[in-house]
Design a protein around this motif. Structure first.
Motif, PDB file in Angstrom:
ATOM      1  N   PHE A  15      -9.083  -4.419  -6.514  1.00 53.98           N
ATOM      2  CA  PHE A  15      -9.264  -3.221  -7.336  1.00 53.98           C
ATOM      3  C   PHE A  15     -10.663  -2.640  -7.159  1.00 53.98           C
ATOM      4  O   PHE A  15     -10.849  -1.423  -7.194  1.00 53.98           O
ATOM      5  CB  PHE A  15      -9.025  -3.550  -8.809  1.00 53.98           C
ATOM      6  CG  PHE A  15      -7.573  -3.750  -9.157  1.00 53.98           C
ATOM      7  CD1 PHE A  15      -6.661  -2.710  -9.056  1.00 53.98           C
ATOM      8  CD2 PHE A  15      -7.116  -4.990  -9.599  1.00 53.98           C
ATOM      9  CE1 PHE A  15      -5.329  -2.889  -9.389  1.00 53.98           C
ATOM     10  CE2 PHE A  15      -5.781  -5.182  -9.934  1.00 53.98           C
ATOM     11  CZ  PHE A  15      -4.886  -4.124  -9.828  1.00 53.98           C
ATOM     12  N   SER A  16     -11.663  -3.506  -6.964  1.00 53.94           N
ATOM     13  CA  SER A  16     -13.044  -3.041  -6.845  1.00 53.94           C
ATOM     14  C   SER A  16     -13.272  -2.197  -5.597  1.00 53.94           C
ATOM     15  O   SER A  16     -14.253  -1.450  -5.515  1.00 53.94           O
ATOM     16  CB  SER A  16     -14.010  -4.234  -6.834  1.00 53.94           C
ATOM     17  OG  SER A  16     -13.733  -5.084  -5.729  1.00 53.94           O
ATOM     18  N   GLU A  17     -12.376  -2.307  -4.615  1.00 54.85           N
ATOM     19  CA  GLU A  17     -12.521  -1.557  -3.365  1.00 54.85           C
ATOM     20  C   GLU A  17     -11.846  -0.195  -3.422  1.00 54.85           C
ATOM     21  O   GLU A  17     -12.008   0.622  -2.517  1.00 54.85           O
ATOM     22  CB  GLU A  17     -11.940  -2.364  -2.194  1.00 54.85           C
ATOM     23  CG  GLU A  17     -12.670  -3.672  -1.938  1.00 54.85           C
ATOM     24  CD  GLU A  17     -11.986  -4.520  -0.877  1.00 54.85           C
ATOM     25  OE1 GLU A  17     -10.951  -4.068  -0.339  1.00 54.85           O
ATOM     26  OE2 GLU A  17     -12.467  -5.621  -0.583  1.00 54.85           O
ATOM     27  N   VAL A  18     -11.082   0.060  -4.480  1.00 62.82           N
ATOM     28  CA  VAL A  18     -10.370   1.330  -4.608  1.00 62.82           C
ATOM     29  C   VAL A  18     -11.363   2.414  -5.014  1.00 62.82           C
ATOM     30  O   VAL A  18     -12.101   2.263  -5.985  1.00 62.82           O
ATOM     31  CB  VAL A  18      -9.237   1.233  -5.652  1.00 62.82           C
ATOM     32  CG1 VAL A  18      -8.555   2.595  -5.844  1.00 62.82           C
ATOM     33  CG2 VAL A  18      -8.208   0.192  -5.210  1.00 62.82           C
ATOM     34  N   ILE A  19     -11.379   3.504  -4.267  1.00 63.04           N
ATOM     35  CA  ILE A  19     -12.322   4.597  -4.521  1.00 63.04           C
ATOM     36  C   ILE A  19     -11.594   5.809  -5.102  1.00 63.04           C
ATOM     37  O   ILE A  19     -10.523   6.182  -4.635  1.00 63.04           O
ATOM     38  CB  ILE A  19     -13.037   5.013  -3.215  1.00 63.04           C
ATOM     39  CG1 ILE A  19     -13.891   3.857  -2.683  1.00 63.04           C
ATOM     40  CG2 ILE A  19     -13.912   6.255  -3.426  1.00 63.04           C
ATOM     41  CD1 ILE A  19     -14.535   4.130  -1.344  1.00 63.04           C
ATOM     42  N   GLY A  20     -12.178   6.383  -6.150  1.00 63.48           N
ATOM     43  CA  GLY A  20     -11.695   7.662  -6.656  1.00 63.48           C
ATOM     44  C   GLY A  20     -10.580   7.614  -7.680  1.00 63.48           C
ATOM     45  O   GLY A  20     -10.125   8.659  -8.136  1.00 63.48           O
ATOM     46  N   GLN A  21     -10.118   6.410  -8.063  1.00 66.51           N
ATOM     47  CA  GLN A  21      -9.035   6.311  -9.048  1.00 66.51           C
ATOM     48  C   GLN A  21      -9.446   5.364 -10.174  1.00 66.51           C
ATOM     49  O   GLN A  21      -8.678   4.504 -10.605  1.00 66.51           O
ATOM     50  CB  GLN A  21      -7.732   5.804  -8.376  1.00 66.51           C
ATOM     51  CG  GLN A  21      -7.317   6.546  -7.120  1.00 66.51           C
ATOM     52  CD  GLN A  21      -6.986   8.015  -7.352  1.00 66.51           C
ATOM     53  OE1 GLN A  21      -6.837   8.465  -8.486  1.00 66.51           O
ATOM     54  NE2 GLN A  21      -6.851   8.774  -6.276  1.00 66.51           N
ATOM     55  N   CYS A 174       9.017   4.552 -17.582  1.00 66.43           N
ATOM     56  CA  CYS A 174       7.896   4.001 -16.814  1.00 66.43           C
ATOM     57  C   CYS A 174       6.564   4.354 -17.461  1.00 66.43           C
ATOM     58  O   CYS A 174       6.442   5.368 -18.147  1.00 66.43           O
ATOM     59  CB  CYS A 174       7.889   4.572 -15.385  1.00 66.43           C
ATOM     60  SG  CYS A 174       9.383   4.296 -14.412  1.00 66.43           S
ATOM     61  N   GLN A 175       5.576   3.503 -17.221  1.00 59.34           N
ATOM     62  CA  GLN A 175       4.202   3.894 -17.508  1.00 59.34           C
ATOM     63  C   GLN A 175       3.739   4.761 -16.348  1.00 59.34           C
ATOM     64  O   GLN A 175       3.737   4.310 -15.201  1.00 59.34           O
ATOM     65  CB  GLN A 175       3.299   2.664 -17.639  1.00 59.34           C
ATOM     66  CG  GLN A 175       3.414   1.939 -18.952  1.00 59.34           C
ATOM     67  CD  GLN A 175       2.298   0.921 -19.141  1.00 59.34           C
ATOM     68  OE1 GLN A 175       1.247   0.998 -18.516  1.00 59.34           O
ATOM     69  NE2 GLN A 175       2.530  -0.060 -19.994  1.00 59.34           N
ATOM     70  N   ARG A 176       3.363   5.994 -16.636  1.00 55.31           N
ATOM     71  CA  ARG A 176       3.031   6.921 -15.552  1.00 55.31           C
ATOM     72  C   ARG A 176       1.524   6.983 -15.303  1.00 55.31           C
ATOM     73  O   ARG A 176       0.736   7.104 -16.237  1.00 55.31           O
ATOM     74  CB  ARG A 176       3.561   8.323 -15.878  1.00 55.31           C
ATOM     75  CG  ARG A 176       3.208   9.362 -14.833  1.00 55.31           C
ATOM     76  CD  ARG A 176       3.933  10.664 -15.047  1.00 55.31           C
ATOM     77  NE  ARG A 176       3.481  11.685 -14.097  1.00 55.31           N
ATOM     78  CZ  ARG A 176       4.059  12.866 -13.936  1.00 55.31           C
ATOM     79  NH1 ARG A 176       5.119  13.188 -14.659  1.00 55.31           N
ATOM     80  NH2 ARG A 176       3.588  13.731 -13.059  1.00 55.31           N
ATOM     81  N   PHE A 177       1.168   6.933 -14.024  1.00 54.05           N
ATOM     82  CA  PHE A 177      -0.226   7.062 -13.605  1.00 54.05           C
ATOM     83  C   PHE A 177      -0.314   8.166 -12.559  1.00 54.05           C
ATOM     84  O   PHE A 177       0.355   8.100 -11.526  1.00 54.05           O
ATOM     85  CB  PHE A 177      -0.747   5.748 -13.017  1.00 54.05           C
ATOM     86  CG  PHE A 177      -0.822   4.626 -14.016  1.00 54.05           C
ATOM     87  CD1 PHE A 177      -1.984   4.396 -14.734  1.00 54.05           C
ATOM     88  CD2 PHE A 177       0.264   3.798 -14.248  1.00 54.05           C
ATOM     89  CE1 PHE A 177      -2.062   3.369 -15.657  1.00 54.05           C
ATOM     90  CE2 PHE A 177       0.205   2.767 -15.174  1.00 54.05           C
ATOM     91  CZ  PHE A 177      -0.961   2.560 -15.881  1.00 54.05           C
ATOM     92  N   ASP A 178      -1.130   9.173 -12.826  1.00 57.16           N
ATOM     93  CA  ASP A 178      -1.291  10.291 -11.906  1.00 57.16           C
ATOM     94  C   ASP A 178      -2.549  10.098 -11.068  1.00 57.16           C
ATOM     95  O   ASP A 178      -3.668  10.146 -11.588  1.00 57.16           O
ATOM     96  CB  ASP A 178      -1.367  11.616 -12.673  1.00 57.16           C
ATOM     97  CG  ASP A 178      -0.025  11.979 -13.301  1.00 57.16           C
ATOM     98  OD1 ASP A 178       0.995  11.867 -12.596  1.00 57.16           O
ATOM     99  OD2 ASP A 178       0.004  12.355 -14.480  1.00 57.16           O
TER     100      ASP A 178
END
Length: 376
Positions: A15-21, A174-178
């Motif tokens: 997760f720490s490598e994910v950029i911008g979200q 669903c739990q929605r994530f945009d």
């Protein structure tokens, strides 16, 4: 790893490598830490924004077998057998389905039969359904029944670029994530990391040019960088030479912002002759006119935002240099908001017509004539 394309080689594994979200990462990691795992999640957003990548990290995190010292409780360790199997696409408890090619009722029935069985070795059996909006109506209704009464060991991760095409009853379960479209500075940051690891040297403006033409997609940006590295060649040392902006322009058939600005300047001055000569010169030099028009539309959109509110654009989020931003400000001083809107509409229309036109530059030429001969 050496034979992998860049977007696979440098795909985030934590997760720490994910950029911008950040908003999505924080919510998901909090749910993992609190043990509050939902049975279904919907990841919606533009292509290349990280939906499938985050889904795989989440699948690893909820099934991770151990938490080695120094690894936060919500991060997968990437060392246990479960993590390694998922990373190697060998896990029996992670089922990935491409709804673009498995969109029928029979495919969902097969999924419903498989969901009844407990995981082989993991805590959860995870189903990732990519491009889920492409499921047929019957298949979507069959999936809905499964989402209404799923077994406790099943977790669904639905990914889509077009959530509006999905039936509302599935979305409601669903739990929605945009996922948001990535900003140019975020893409440049990732490209800089990759370039450093690959020992690649680029002109100062080269990364900006790649990022600008990736249209907010990490995957597209990494593919473009990969293409540029191949173009530059790898000598006996194993490292490519300096990648110049001019090489990127030649390879990708794209133009720099300065050339776009020059073209827009012709439109502002209502200089029909030089604007049309510019189009034909680019065509003769191998520029892809459809890519040129996409970049032009992007530039005009930024101009419109700047005209509406000067605070919308700055050096950090525009992807433009200070000189380019000053040039844009100078241009919009001589244009009304309606003028820019009209340009956008005409060039969007031209972009759609180029692919079907017997004379590829004709839709652009007609747009130029329309703009430069309008009454002020």
């Amino acid at each position: 790893m050496a034979n992998l394309v860049l977007y696979r080689k440098y795909r985030p594994q934590n997760f720490s490598e994910v950029i911008g979200q950040d908003h999505i990462v924080q919510t998901l990691t909090n749910s993992i830490k609190g043990g509050n795992i939902s049975h279904a999640y919907l990841f919606s957003g533009p292509r290349g924004s990280g939906k499938t990548t985050v889904a795989r990290i989440f699948a690893k995190a909820i099934n991770c077998e151990k938490d080695p010292k120094g690894t936060p409780g919500f991060e997968p360790c990437n060392k246990c057998s479960s993590c390694l199997e998922i990373m190697g696409a060998k896990s029996m408890d992670l089922i990935e389905i491409d709804a673009a090619s498995h969109r029928g009722i029979d495919d969902v029935r097969e999924l419903r039969e498989g969901i009844k069985f407990a995981p082989v070795k993991s805590k959860y059996k995870v189903f990732i359904i990519d491009e889920c909006h492409q499921l047929s109506k019957d298949a979507a209704n069959a999936l809905l029944k499964t989402l209404e009464e799923p077994p406790s060991h099943a977790v669904f991760l639905l990914a889509t670029t077009e959530a509006h095409k999905m039936i509302p009853t599935i979305i409601s379960r669903c739990q929605r994530f945009d996922f948001r479209r990535l900003q140019i500075p975020e893409i440049i940051k990732k490209l800089e990391i990759i370039s450093k690891k690959e020992n690649v040297k680029l002109d100062e403006s080269a990364l900006s040019l790649i990022a600008l033409n990736s249209r907010g997609s990490f995957r597209d940006a990494e593919s473009l960088l990969d293409e540029c590295i191949s173009f530059s060649g790898r000598p006996a040392s194993g490292y490519p030479g300096l990648i110049k902006t001019a090489d990127i322009k030649e390879l990708l058939g794209i133009v720099e912002v300065s050339q776009i600005a020059e073209f827009v300047e012709y439109l502002v001055l209502k200089n029909t002759k030089d604007a049309i000569l510019s189009i034909n010169s680019m065509l003769d030099n191998g520029v892809d006119l459809q890519e040129f028009t996409k970049t032009l539309v992007f530039y005009l959109r930024q101009s419109l935002l700047l005209k509406i509110n000067p605070n919308f654009l700055n050096l950090q989020n525009s992807g433009l240099s200070s000189q380019e931003l000053d040039k844009m400000k100078s241009q919009i001083n001589n244009l009304s908001q309606k003028d820019i809107q009209n340009m956008l509409e005409l060039f969007i229309d031209a972009e759609n017509k180029i692919k079907y036109s017997a004379v590829s530059q004709l839709p652009l030429e007609l747009a130029v004539v329309n703009i430069t001969h309008q009454e002020s």
